[in-house]
Motif scaffolding. Structure first.
Motif, PDB file in Angstrom:
ATOM      1  N   UNK A  38       0.826  -1.211   0.000  1.00  0.00           N
ATOM      2  CA  UNK A  38       0.000   0.000   0.000  1.00  0.00           C
ATOM      3  C   UNK A  38       0.862   1.264   0.000  1.00  0.00           C
ATOM      4  N   UNK A  39       1.989   1.220   0.695  1.00  0.00           N
ATOM      5  CA  UNK A  39       2.859   2.397   0.766  1.00  0.00           C
ATOM      6  C   UNK A  39       3.638   2.633  -0.523  1.00  0.00           C
ATOM      7  N   UNK A  40       3.966   1.558  -1.209  1.00  0.00           N
ATOM      8  CA  UNK A  40       4.792   1.669  -2.416  1.00  0.00           C
ATOM      9  C   UNK A  40       4.091   1.044  -3.615  1.00  0.00           C
ATOM     10  N   UNK A  41       3.045   1.692  -4.118  1.00  0.00           N
ATOM     11  CA  UNK A  41       2.352   1.130  -5.290  1.00  0.00           C
ATOM     12  C   UNK A  41       3.260   1.182  -6.523  1.00  0.00           C
ATOM     13  N   UNK A  42       3.081   0.203  -7.386  1.00  0.00           N
ATOM     14  CA  UNK A  42       3.876   0.152  -8.600  1.00  0.00           C
ATOM     15  C   UNK A  42       5.250  -0.468  -8.414  1.00  0.00           C
ATOM     16  N   UNK A  43       5.494  -1.056  -7.235  1.00  0.00           N
ATOM     17  CA  UNK A  43       6.797  -1.688  -7.005  1.00  0.00           C
ATOM     18  C   UNK A  43       6.844  -3.056  -7.685  1.00  0.00           C
ATOM     19  N   UNK A  44       7.970  -3.729  -7.544  1.00  0.00           N
ATOM     20  CA  UNK A  44       8.146  -5.049  -8.154  1.00  0.00           C
ATOM     21  C   UNK A  44       7.184  -6.076  -7.565  1.00  0.00           C
ATOM     22  N   UNK A  45       6.779  -5.862  -6.335  1.00  0.00           N
ATOM     23  CA  UNK A  45       5.862  -6.803  -5.685  1.00  0.00           C
ATOM     24  C   UNK A  45       4.393  -6.529  -5.996  1.00  0.00           C
ATOM     25  N   UNK A  46       4.133  -5.512  -6.778  1.00  0.00           N
ATOM     26  CA  UNK A  46       2.751  -5.111  -7.076  1.00  0.00           C
ATOM     27  C   UNK A  46       1.955  -6.219  -7.764  1.00  0.00           C
ATOM     28  N   UNK A  47       2.632  -7.133  -8.417  1.00  0.00           N
ATOM     29  CA  UNK A  47       1.923  -8.224  -9.083  1.00  0.00           C
ATOM     30  C   UNK A  47       1.257  -9.170  -8.086  1.00  0.00           C
ATOM     31  N   UNK A  48       1.616  -9.078  -6.807  1.00  0.00           N
ATOM     32  CA  UNK A  48       0.978  -9.911  -5.787  1.00  0.00           C
ATOM     33  C   UNK A  48      -0.507  -9.576  -5.632  1.00  0.00           C
ATOM     34  N   UNK A  49      -0.901  -8.376  -6.016  1.00  0.00           N
ATOM     35  CA  UNK A  49      -2.316  -8.007  -5.938  1.00  0.00           C
ATOM     36  C   UNK A  49      -3.165  -8.868  -6.868  1.00  0.00           C
ATOM     37  N   UNK A  50      -2.549  -9.507  -7.850  1.00  0.00           N
ATOM     38  CA  UNK A  50      -3.299 -10.382  -8.759  1.00  0.00           C
ATOM     39  C   UNK A  50      -3.892 -11.587  -8.029  1.00  0.00           C
ATOM     40  N   UNK A  51      -3.318 -11.928  -6.877  1.00  0.00           N
ATOM     41  CA  UNK A  51      -3.856 -13.028  -6.085  1.00  0.00           C
ATOM     42  C   UNK A  51      -5.235 -12.696  -5.521  1.00  0.00           C
ATOM     43  N   UNK A  52      -5.448 -11.421  -5.210  1.00  0.00           N
ATOM     44  CA  UNK A  52      -6.739 -10.985  -4.677  1.00  0.00           C
ATOM     45  C   UNK A  52      -6.974  -9.528  -5.089  1.00  0.00           C
ATOM     46  N   UNK A  54      -9.683  -7.897  -5.496  1.00  0.00           N
ATOM     47  CA  UNK A  54     -10.737  -7.234  -4.721  1.00  0.00           C
ATOM     48  C   UNK A  54     -10.171  -6.602  -3.453  1.00  0.00           C
ATOM     49  N   UNK A  55      -9.153  -7.237  -2.872  1.00  0.00           N
ATOM     50  CA  UNK A  55      -8.540  -6.692  -1.656  1.00  0.00           C
ATOM     51  C   UNK A  55      -7.879  -5.353  -1.946  1.00  0.00           C
ATOM     52  N   UNK A  56      -7.235  -5.270  -3.090  1.00  0.00           N
ATOM     53  CA  UNK A  56      -6.581  -4.009  -3.446  1.00  0.00           C
ATOM     54  C   UNK A  56      -7.607  -2.883  -3.553  1.00  0.00           C
ATOM     55  N   UNK A  57      -8.719  -3.157  -4.212  1.00  0.00           N
ATOM     56  CA  UNK A  57      -9.768  -2.139  -4.339  1.00  0.00           C
ATOM     57  C   UNK A  57     -10.342  -1.761  -2.987  1.00  0.00           C
ATOM     58  N   UNK A  58     -10.544  -2.760  -2.132  1.00  0.00           N
ATOM     59  CA  UNK A  58     -11.094  -2.482  -0.805  1.00  0.00           C
ATOM     60  C   UNK A  58     -10.138  -1.624   0.020  1.00  0.00           C
ATOM     61  N   UNK A  59      -8.863  -1.970  -0.018  1.00  0.00           N
ATOM     62  CA  UNK A  59      -7.885  -1.180   0.737  1.00  0.00           C
ATOM     63  C   UNK A  59      -7.758   0.227   0.189  1.00  0.00           C
ATOM     64  N   UNK A  60      -7.766   0.364  -1.120  1.00  0.00           N
ATOM     65  CA  UNK A  60      -7.651   1.697  -1.712  1.00  0.00           C
ATOM     66  C   UNK A  60      -8.876   2.550  -1.406  1.00  0.00           C
ATOM     67  N   UNK A  61     -10.040   1.913  -1.285  1.00  0.00           N
ATOM     68  CA  UNK A  61     -11.247   2.685  -0.967  1.00  0.00           C
ATOM     69  C   UNK A  61     -11.213   3.221   0.464  1.00  0.00           C
ATOM     70  N   UNK A  62     -10.481   2.540   1.342  1.00  0.00           N
ATOM     71  CA  UNK A  62     -10.357   3.005   2.725  1.00  0.00           C
ATOM     72  C   UNK A  62      -9.342   4.131   2.873  1.00  0.00           C
ATOM     73  N   UNK A  63      -8.457   4.242   1.904  1.00  0.00           N
ATOM     74  CA  UNK A  63      -7.441   5.296   1.956  1.00  0.00           C
ATOM     75  C   UNK A  63      -6.457   5.084   3.085  1.00  0.00           C
TER      76      UNK A  63
END
Length: 145
Positions: A38-52, A54-63
């Protein structure tokens, strides 16, 4: 050499507590990973969001609150892992509180959002709560002998 009172209880229950400690340590590490994603979007590990995704969208909606939430959960899991590893009563109680809140959240998700995936977590958390309570009762009954 005479063993201290409660030695048998500690030996028998420490194995169970160690497994639970490993579980909560894993939870703390996953929270730390989520915070870093969440702190470093677009990093090399960002592809881990592909596992879930919906979680990324939920976390981003909470800010900002998603960071606060994940830091709180991660800290609680970290301290539960330490307490369980050391077979301290407060570690068991913290683990029970975390599992109960998780089970309540799963049930709320099922009834409010009609997301039936939460039904998987209810029996898992219930079984873990049962084993923690049974292990705690067993160790107390051995200490009183």
């Amino acid at each position: 050499m005479r063993k201290p009172a409660g030695y048998i209880a500690r030996v028998r229950t420490s194995g169970v507590h160690r497994w639970f400690a490993a579980f909560f340590a894993f939870g703390a590490m996953m929270c730390a990973l989520t915070v870093s994603l969440l702190l470093f979007p677009g990093s090399a590990l960002d592809s881990l969001w592909l596992l879930n995704p919906d979680a990324r969208l939920a976390f981003e909606s909470l800010g900002y609150w998603s960071l606060v939430l994940m830091l709180a959960v991660g800290t609680a899991c970290f301290f539960a892992a330490i307490g369980l590893w050391r077979t301290k009563p407060w570690g068991t109680w913290l683990a029970l509180i975390i599992l109960s809140i998780n089970m309540l959240g799963d049930l709320t998700s099922v009834f409010v959002r009609h997301d039936y995936r939460g039904l998987i977590g209810v029996p898992v958390a219930g079984t873990m709560i049962f084993f923690l309570l049974a292990c705690d009762r067993h160790s107390k009954s051995l200490r009183t002998r």
